[in-house]
Design a protein around this motif. Structure first.
Motif, PDB file in Angstrom:
ATOM      1  N   THR A   1       0.861  -1.180   0.000  1.00  0.00           N
ATOM      2  CA  THR A   1       0.000   0.000   0.000  1.00  0.00           C
ATOM      3  C   THR A   1       0.894   1.225   0.000  1.00  0.00           C
ATOM      4  N   PHE A   2       0.672   2.091  -0.972  1.00  0.00           N
ATOM      5  CA  PHE A   2       1.414   3.338  -1.058  1.00  0.00           C
ATOM      6  C   PHE A   2       0.592   4.452  -0.419  1.00  0.00           C
ATOM      7  N   PHE A   3       1.253   5.243   0.404  1.00  0.00           N
ATOM      8  CA  PHE A   3       0.638   6.391   1.058  1.00  0.00           C
ATOM      9  C   PHE A   3       1.092   7.639   0.308  1.00  0.00           C
ATOM     10  N   ILE A   4       0.139   8.354  -0.259  1.00  0.00           N
ATOM     11  CA  ILE A   4       0.451   9.542  -1.043  1.00  0.00           C
ATOM     12  C   ILE A   4       0.455  10.756  -0.120  1.00  0.00           C
ATOM     13  N   ASP A   5       1.627  11.332   0.071  1.00  0.00           N
ATOM     14  CA  ASP A   5       1.754  12.524   0.907  1.00  0.00           C
ATOM     15  C   ASP A   5       0.946  13.662   0.289  1.00  0.00           C
ATOM     16  N   ARG A   6       0.502  14.530   1.151  1.00  0.00           N
ATOM     17  CA  ARG A   6      -0.343  15.656   0.749  1.00  0.00           C
ATOM     18  C   ARG A   6       0.280  16.486  -0.379  1.00  0.00           C
ATOM     19  N   CYS A   7       1.591  16.639  -0.383  1.00  0.00           N
ATOM     20  CA  CYS A   7       2.268  17.471  -1.383  1.00  0.00           C
ATOM     21  C   CYS A   7       2.163  16.902  -2.801  1.00  0.00           C
ATOM     22  N   LEU A   8       1.774  15.630  -2.927  1.00  0.00           N
ATOM     23  CA  LEU A   8       1.625  15.026  -4.260  1.00  0.00           C
ATOM     24  C   LEU A   8       0.208  15.134  -4.795  1.00  0.00           C
ATOM     25  N   GLY A   9      -0.699  15.659  -3.994  1.00  0.00           N
ATOM     26  CA  GLY A   9      -2.080  15.803  -4.451  1.00  0.00           C
ATOM     27  C   GLY A   9      -2.844  14.500  -4.353  1.00  0.00           C
ATOM     28  N   ASN A  10      -4.002  14.460  -4.989  1.00  0.00           N
ATOM     29  CA  ASN A  10      -4.830  13.257  -4.889  1.00  0.00           C
ATOM     30  C   ASN A  10      -5.469  12.869  -6.212  1.00  0.00           C
ATOM     31  N   LYS A  11      -4.903  13.318  -7.317  1.00  0.00           N
ATOM     32  CA  LYS A  11      -5.510  12.986  -8.604  1.00  0.00           C
ATOM     33  C   LYS A  11      -4.595  12.158  -9.509  1.00  0.00           C
ATOM     34  N   CYS A  12      -3.664  12.791 -10.172  1.00  0.00           N
ATOM     35  CA  CYS A  12      -2.890  12.148 -11.238  1.00  0.00           C
ATOM     36  C   CYS A  12      -2.178  10.878 -10.766  1.00  0.00           C
ATOM     37  N   ILE A  13      -1.363  10.991  -9.736  1.00  0.00           N
ATOM     38  CA  ILE A  13      -0.600   9.828  -9.270  1.00  0.00           C
ATOM     39  C   ILE A  13      -1.546   8.771  -8.714  1.00  0.00           C
ATOM     40  N   VAL A  14      -2.514   9.206  -7.933  1.00  0.00           N
ATOM     41  CA  VAL A  14      -3.471   8.275  -7.328  1.00  0.00           C
ATOM     42  C   VAL A  14      -4.223   7.505  -8.405  1.00  0.00           C
TER      43      VAL A  14
ATOM     44  N   GLY B   1       3.804   4.366   9.467  1.00  0.00           N
ATOM     45  CA  GLY B   1       4.756   3.288   9.718  1.00  0.00           C
ATOM     46  C   GLY B   1       4.099   2.091  10.384  1.00  0.00           C
ATOM     47  N   LYS B   2       3.214   2.330  11.354  1.00  0.00           N
ATOM     48  CA  LYS B   2       2.500   1.237  12.023  1.00  0.00           C
ATOM     49  C   LYS B   2       1.669   0.432  11.035  1.00  0.00           C
ATOM     50  N   ARG B   3       1.133   1.113  10.056  1.00  0.00           N
ATOM     51  CA  ARG B   3       0.281   0.455   9.062  1.00  0.00           C
ATOM     52  C   ARG B   3       1.094  -0.243   7.969  1.00  0.00           C
ATOM     53  N   GLY B   4       2.401  -0.006   7.951  1.00  0.00           N
ATOM     54  CA  GLY B   4       3.265  -0.664   6.977  1.00  0.00           C
ATOM     55  C   GLY B   4       3.152  -0.110   5.576  1.00  0.00           C
ATOM     56  N   TRP B   5       2.659   1.104   5.455  1.00  0.00           N
ATOM     57  CA  TRP B   5       2.495   1.711   4.138  1.00  0.00           C
ATOM     58  C   TRP B   5       3.816   2.318   3.661  1.00  0.00           C
ATOM     59  N   VAL B   6       4.003   2.363   2.359  1.00  0.00           N
ATOM     60  CA  VAL B   6       5.184   2.958   1.742  1.00  0.00           C
ATOM     61  C   VAL B   6       4.836   4.397   1.366  1.00  0.00           C
ATOM     62  N   VAL B   7       5.613   5.341   1.858  1.00  0.00           N
ATOM     63  CA  VAL B   7       5.344   6.756   1.633  1.00  0.00           C
ATOM     64  C   VAL B   7       5.897   7.199   0.283  1.00  0.00           C
ATOM     65  N   LEU B   8       5.067   7.921  -0.465  1.00  0.00           N
ATOM     66  CA  LEU B   8       5.498   8.614  -1.680  1.00  0.00           C
ATOM     67  C   LEU B   8       5.386  10.107  -1.389  1.00  0.00           C
ATOM     68  N   THR B   9       6.471  10.844  -1.608  1.00  0.00           N
ATOM     69  CA  THR B   9       6.479  12.266  -1.278  1.00  0.00           C
ATOM     70  C   THR B   9       7.440  13.024  -2.177  1.00  0.00           C
ATOM     71  N   LYS B  10       7.305  14.334  -2.156  1.00  0.00           N
ATOM     72  CA  LYS B  10       8.333  15.203  -2.724  1.00  0.00           C
ATOM     73  C   LYS B  10       8.663  16.303  -1.719  1.00  0.00           C
ATOM     74  N   ASP B  11       8.319  16.042  -0.463  1.00  0.00           N
ATOM     75  CA  ASP B  11       8.568  16.971   0.637  1.00  0.00           C
ATOM     76  C   ASP B  11      10.031  16.865   1.057  1.00  0.00           C
ATOM     77  N   SER B  12      10.817  17.822   0.631  1.00  0.00           N
ATOM     78  CA  SER B  12      12.257  17.768   0.919  1.00  0.00           C
ATOM     79  C   SER B  12      12.566  18.000   2.394  1.00  0.00           C
ATOM     80  N   SER B  13      11.640  18.581   3.140  1.00  0.00           N
ATOM     81  CA  SER B  13      11.926  18.833   4.552  1.00  0.00           C
ATOM     82  C   SER B  13      11.995  17.546   5.364  1.00  0.00           C
ATOM     83  N   ILE B  14      11.342  16.479   4.904  1.00  0.00           N
ATOM     84  CA  ILE B  14      11.404  15.212   5.641  1.00  0.00           C
ATOM     85  C   ILE B  14      12.851  14.719   5.724  1.00  0.00           C
ATOM     86  N   GLY B  15      13.609  14.939   4.688  1.00  0.00           N
ATOM     87  CA  GLY B  15      15.004  14.513   4.703  1.00  0.00           C
ATOM     88  C   GLY B  15      15.939  15.473   5.404  1.00  0.00           C
ATOM     89  N   LYS B  16      15.485  16.702   5.629  1.00  0.00           N
ATOM     90  CA  LYS B  16      16.348  17.729   6.217  1.00  0.00           C
ATOM     91  C   LYS B  16      16.043  17.997   7.692  1.00  0.00           C
TER      92      LYS B  16
END
Length: 104
Positions: free
Chosen positions: A8-21, A52-67
């Motif tokens: 299950t992929f979790f789409i971060d808010r910054c990716l929207g909810n249309k095209c990728i979904v 993380g508890k749900r075991g979902w794989v995060v898809l994001t383009k939020d660069s702050s998560i890495g910083k």
């Protein structure tokens, strides 16, 4: 090799909810959208542990998560698997195309 339908992929808010979904769902990929589970103002450090508890794989383009140290710690502690797009200028269609190529 992992069956893509078992992930299950979790789409971060910054990716929207249309095209990728829509693109991922068309090929049978399980997708969960940020706003279906968390408020629009939810802080990353709050939703990351739950994902993380749900075991979902995060898809994001939020660069702050890495910083941001607290966000990096949340990812590490929750043992989250994550794919992050480095470019902020890439379109939803381009991201969806890249994901489809890499998934198969």
């Amino acid at each position: 090799m992992t069956d893509i339908q078992s992930i299950t992929f979790f789409i971060d808010r910054c990716l929207g909810n249309k095209c990728i979904v829509e693109t991922l769902r068309k090929v049978g990929v399980n997708v969960e959208i940020h706003d279906a589970h968390f408020g629009q103002g939810a802080q990353d450090v709050d939703w990351l542990p739950e994902v993380g508890k749900r075991g979902w794989v995060v898809l994001t383009k939020d660069s702050s998560i890495g910083k941001n140290m607290l966000e990096r710690m949340a990812v590490t502690r929750a043992e989250i698997k994550m794919f992050a797009f480095a470019s902020q200028s890439i379109s939803g269609k381009e991201m969806a195309d890249i994901l489809l190529k890499k998934l198969h």
